[in-house]
Design a protein around this motif. Structure first.
Motif, PDB file in Angstrom:
ATOM      1  N   GLU A   1      85.276  33.215 111.963  1.00  0.00           N
ATOM      2  CA  GLU A   1      84.519  32.741 111.005  1.00  0.00           C
ATOM      3  C   GLU A   1      83.823  31.971 110.984  1.00  0.00           C
TER       4      GLU A   1
ATOM      5  N   LYS B   1      77.733  33.703 112.917  1.00  0.00           N
ATOM      6  CA  LYS B   1      77.034  34.702 111.953  1.00  0.00           C
ATOM      7  C   LYS B   1      75.327  34.962 112.026  1.00  0.00           C
TER       8      LYS B   1
ATOM      9  N   SER C   1      75.711  38.471 113.517  1.00  0.00           N
ATOM     10  CA  SER C   1      76.272  40.026 113.042  1.00  0.00           C
ATOM     11  C   SER C   1      75.144  40.801 112.613  1.00  0.00           C
TER      12      SER C   1
END
Length: 105
Positions: free
Chosen positions: A31, A37, A40
Motif C-alpha cells: 500500500e 501504484k 497497477s
C-alpha cells in the motif's frame, strides 16, 4: 479478463496461483509503495487484453510468509508462475511495453 483479484491467504495462493492450469502473473505490492501504484493500472489494462494469463495481486505486508517464500525483497515485483513454479521475475515499475514483452505477448 477483467480486474485483478487480490490473493489474501496461503490457501488462495495455492488454489489460484500454484494449481492454475494457465500461467499466472502475481504482482507483489504494498500500500505504501509509490511505484506499485504506478504499475497497477498498467497491469489492469494488460489483464483486460488477454485471458491467456491470469493476473493476481499479493499485498506483501499482509502476506509475509508467501513474500519470504519467493524471496521478494523489493516491490513491485512481478513473478510469472507456470505449472505452479516461478518461471520469470520482473522487479520495479516498468512501462506497459516492457511488461508485455516480459509476458511474451
Amino acid at each position: 479478463m477483467g480486474a485483478i483479484k487480490p490473493v489474501s491467504s496461503q490457501a488462495e495462493f495455492q488454489a489460484e496461483v500454484l494449481e492454475s492450469d494457465k500461467p499466472v502473473l502475481v504482482d507483489f505490492w504494498a500500500e505504501w509503495c509509490g511505484p506499485c501504484k504506478k504499475v497497477s493500472p498498467v497491469l489492469e489494462e494488460l489483464a483486460t487484453e488477454s485471458d491467456a494469463i491470469v493476473f493476481r495481486k499479493l499485498d506483501t505486508d499482509a502476506n509475509p510468509e508467501i513474500t519470504r517464500e519467493y524471496q521478494v525483497m523489493s516491490v513491485p515485483t512481478m513473478i510469472l508462475f507456470k505449472d505452479g513454479q516461478p518461471a520469470q521475475q520482473l522487479i520495479g515499475a516498468h512501462p506497459k511495453a516492457a511488461i508485455r514483452k516480459f509476458l511474451g505477448q
